[in-house]
Design a protein around this motif. Structure first.
Motif, PDB file in Angstrom:
ATOM      1  N   THR A  78       0.808  -1.219   0.000  1.00  0.00           N
ATOM      2  CA  THR A  78       0.000   0.000   0.000  1.00  0.00           C
ATOM      3  C   THR A  78       0.836   1.262   0.000  1.00  0.00           C
ATOM      4  N   THR A  79       2.118   1.142   0.347  1.00  0.00           N
ATOM      5  CA  THR A  79       2.992   2.311   0.380  1.00  0.00           C
ATOM      6  C   THR A  79       4.308   1.990  -0.305  1.00  0.00           C
ATOM      7  N   LYS A  80       4.752   2.902  -1.154  1.00  0.00           N
ATOM      8  CA  LYS A  80       6.036   2.734  -1.838  1.00  0.00           C
ATOM      9  C   LYS A  80       6.934   3.910  -1.476  1.00  0.00           C
ATOM     10  N   LEU A  81       8.149   3.596  -1.012  1.00  0.00           N
ATOM     11  CA  LEU A  81       9.171   4.604  -0.763  1.00  0.00           C
ATOM     12  C   LEU A  81      10.336   4.277  -1.690  1.00  0.00           C
ATOM     13  N   VAL A  82      10.527   5.102  -2.701  1.00  0.00           N
ATOM     14  CA  VAL A  82      11.458   4.759  -3.776  1.00  0.00           C
ATOM     15  C   VAL A  82      12.587   5.776  -3.843  1.00  0.00           C
ATOM     16  N   GLY A  83      13.823   5.276  -3.741  1.00  0.00           N
ATOM     17  CA  GLY A  83      14.991   6.136  -3.859  1.00  0.00           C
ATOM     18  C   GLY A  83      15.640   5.998  -5.218  1.00  0.00           C
ATOM     19  N   LYS A  84      16.952   5.952  -5.245  1.00  0.00           N
ATOM     20  CA  LYS A  84      17.706   5.913  -6.496  1.00  0.00           C
ATOM     21  C   LYS A  84      17.249   4.754  -7.370  1.00  0.00           C
TER      22      LYS A  84
ATOM     23  N   PHE B 255       2.982  -1.536 -10.349  1.00  0.00           N
ATOM     24  CA  PHE B 255       2.746  -1.183  -8.951  1.00  0.00           C
ATOM     25  C   PHE B 255       1.882   0.065  -8.791  1.00  0.00           C
ATOM     26  N   ASP B 256       1.172   0.418  -9.865  1.00  0.00           N
ATOM     27  CA  ASP B 256       0.213   1.521  -9.793  1.00  0.00           C
ATOM     28  C   ASP B 256       0.854   2.828  -9.314  1.00  0.00           C
ATOM     29  N   CYS B 257       2.066   3.101  -9.816  1.00  0.00           N
ATOM     30  CA  CYS B 257       2.790   4.295  -9.371  1.00  0.00           C
ATOM     31  C   CYS B 257       2.669   5.469 -10.352  1.00  0.00           C
ATOM     32  N   LYS B 258       1.652   5.454 -11.179  1.00  0.00           N
ATOM     33  CA  LYS B 258       1.443   6.559 -12.117  1.00  0.00           C
ATOM     34  C   LYS B 258       1.388   7.913 -11.412  1.00  0.00           C
ATOM     35  N   PRO B 259       0.751   8.030 -10.244  1.00  0.00           N
ATOM     36  CA  PRO B 259       0.679   9.337  -9.574  1.00  0.00           C
ATOM     37  C   PRO B 259       2.045   9.927  -9.223  1.00  0.00           C
ATOM     38  N   ILE B 260       3.071   9.088  -9.042  1.00  0.00           N
ATOM     39  CA  ILE B 260       4.390   9.620  -8.683  1.00  0.00           C
ATOM     40  C   ILE B 260       5.405   9.434  -9.817  1.00  0.00           C
TER      41      ILE B 260
ATOM     42  N   CYS C 244      16.756  11.702  -1.722  1.00  0.00           N
ATOM     43  CA  CYS C 244      15.324  11.946  -1.863  1.00  0.00           C
ATOM     44  C   CYS C 244      14.573  10.638  -2.141  1.00  0.00           C
ATOM     45  N   PHE C 245      13.326  10.621  -1.727  1.00  0.00           N
ATOM     46  CA  PHE C 245      12.459   9.466  -1.952  1.00  0.00           C
ATOM     47  C   PHE C 245      11.119   9.935  -2.493  1.00  0.00           C
ATOM     48  N   ALA C 246      10.654   9.235  -3.496  1.00  0.00           N
ATOM     49  CA  ALA C 246       9.282   9.447  -3.977  1.00  0.00           C
ATOM     50  C   ALA C 246       8.381   8.507  -3.180  1.00  0.00           C
ATOM     51  N   VAL C 247       7.351   9.063  -2.597  1.00  0.00           N
ATOM     52  CA  VAL C 247       6.488   8.288  -1.700  1.00  0.00           C
ATOM     53  C   VAL C 247       5.046   8.341  -2.182  1.00  0.00           C
ATOM     54  N   GLN C 248       4.435   7.177  -2.277  1.00  0.00           N
ATOM     55  CA  GLN C 248       3.011   7.075  -2.573  1.00  0.00           C
ATOM     56  C   GLN C 248       2.397   6.187  -1.500  1.00  0.00           C
ATOM     57  N   TYR C 249       1.398   6.697  -0.803  1.00  0.00           N
ATOM     58  CA  TYR C 249       0.876   5.937   0.334  1.00  0.00           C
ATOM     59  C   TYR C 249      -0.647   5.868   0.336  1.00  0.00           C
ATOM     60  N   ASP C 250      -1.137   4.827   0.967  1.00  0.00           N
ATOM     61  CA  ASP C 250      -2.577   4.624   1.142  1.00  0.00           C
ATOM     62  C   ASP C 250      -2.773   4.035   2.532  1.00  0.00           C
TER      63      ASP C 250
END
Length: 361
Positions: A283-289, A302-307, A325-331
């Motif tokens: 439900t949550t993705k924390l993505v770095g390099k 992984f349904d990460c279109k919003p980020i 930095c990290f791109a984060v998408q959470y639910d």
């Protein structure tokens, strides 16, 4: 930083530290119990024990009993390490289910009666092996199933019988009471290489996950929360079994008061079929390099279109503007959102957690 923040919120934390001596650095900031899972003093968890379940109702008892049966069956499956040419996995599970249930029955355990659980205190894995010795003579089994019984006995005896080659690895028991009140627990495996972990190590990782699950269940009844950080599980033999254990915890995870973090160095780890069972539960993705292939995979699978924009900025960062930095998408089930964040720490804190040797300038 995230782990320390969660602890400050009253969340208990556990970490499977495959490399070792990384997560124990938390001890400088929060009381941390470091448990060695390698070498002569390595711990083991007795999945047969039910006397620490603290069940108040028949429903609770039945759930604890089912968890103990499933966990012991899975541990024996890992120890057996069945290949496709050696037999049917369904037969293996059926034989082990029957054996474990019989062990409980023989010592007077009733699945829905928690007052009988005290009788499991002295059960041993060798009790299961002994029952399988009897089952292999059963007239209701086919010759192939009898051969499978013998294979289970041969493979697991090395671990579970007193004269077994790895019997010393099952001398120092770790119980729920040992870990229940610790704010932070680190299971240190001390495998600071890129080699795959062997069957014994995989069994130990599974036992840690099993004990973690018991703690999470116990704290859930008290309306408390737990977080678990599991790193590099793909280095374990049969890591599909470990992922399956996670799947049991995260399905309907909001009712279990637990959040599980899978720490991975590569998105491609999810290409393994073993991860298919839990991909939809992330439900949550924390993505770095990351690289461009990773961006595409995260968006498509992984349904990460919003980020996607955030991911692309991190990927194409030539000037190091998005370092740390990290791109984060959470639910959360209540709120869904996205954010780009940077990890900022005081110099002394950053140096304390640094795990790489820096070249002298």
């Amino acid at each position: 930083a995230l782990a320390l923040y969660l602890i400050s919120m009253g969340v208990h934390l556990s970490a499977i530290d495959i490399k070792g001596h990384e997560w124990d650095r938390l001890a400088a900031f929060v009381k941390t119990l470091v448990i060695g899972m390698d070498g002569a003093e390595a711990k083991f968890v007795n999945t047969l024990r039910l006397d620490d379940s603290a069940c108040e109702t028949a429903e609770d008892a039945l759930e604890a009993y089912s968890t103990a049966v499933r966990g012991t069956v899975k541990l024996f499956e890992i120890a057996t390490n069945l290949s496709e040419s050696e037999g049917n996995i369904i037969d293996l599970e059926a034989i082990l289910n029957r054996a474990v249930s019989k062990v409980f029955s023989q010592c007077g355990v009733k699945p829905n009666n928690p007052s009988t659980f005290i009788k499991t205190r002295n059960l041993k894995f060798s009790d299961v092996v002994n029952v399988i010795q009897i089952l292999k003579t059963s007239s209701s089994y086919t010759e192939q199933q009898k051969l499978l019984c013998q294979l289970i006995i041969t493979r697991t005896s090395d671990f579970f019988l007193p004269e077994g080659r790895y019997a010393s690895s099952f001398q120092n028991e770790l119980t729920l009471q040992d870990v229940l009140n610790s704010e932070a627990i680190v299971y240190d495996f001390n495998k600071n290489t890129e080699v795959m972990l062997d069957t014994l190590d995989t069994m130990r990782v599974f036992m840690v996950q099993f004990l973690d699950g018991k703690k999470q269940s116990y704290r859930k009844k008290q309306k408390k929360h737990t977080a678990a950080f599991y790193e590099e599980l793909q280095r374990c033999e049969q890591f599909g079994s470990l992922v399956e254990e996670i799947s049991h915890k995260v399905t309907g995870s909001r009712s279990n008061n637990v959040i599980i973090f899978l720490l991975l160095n590569s998105v491609s780890t999810f290409d393994s079929e073993a991860f298919s069972a839990i991909k939809s539960n992330i439900t949550t993705k924390l993505v770095g390099k990351l690289n461009s292939e990773d961006v595409e995979k995260l968006v498509d699978e992984f349904d990460c279109k919003p980020i996607e924009e955030y991911l692309t900025e991190i990927c194409n960062d030539q000037a190091n503007e998005f370092s740390h930095c990290f791109a984060v998408q959470y639910d959360t089930g209540i709120d869904t959102n996205k954010v780009m964040c940077r990890t900022v720490m005081p110099d002394d804190l950053r140096e304390h957690f640094n795990t790489r040797d820096r070249m002298a300038s």
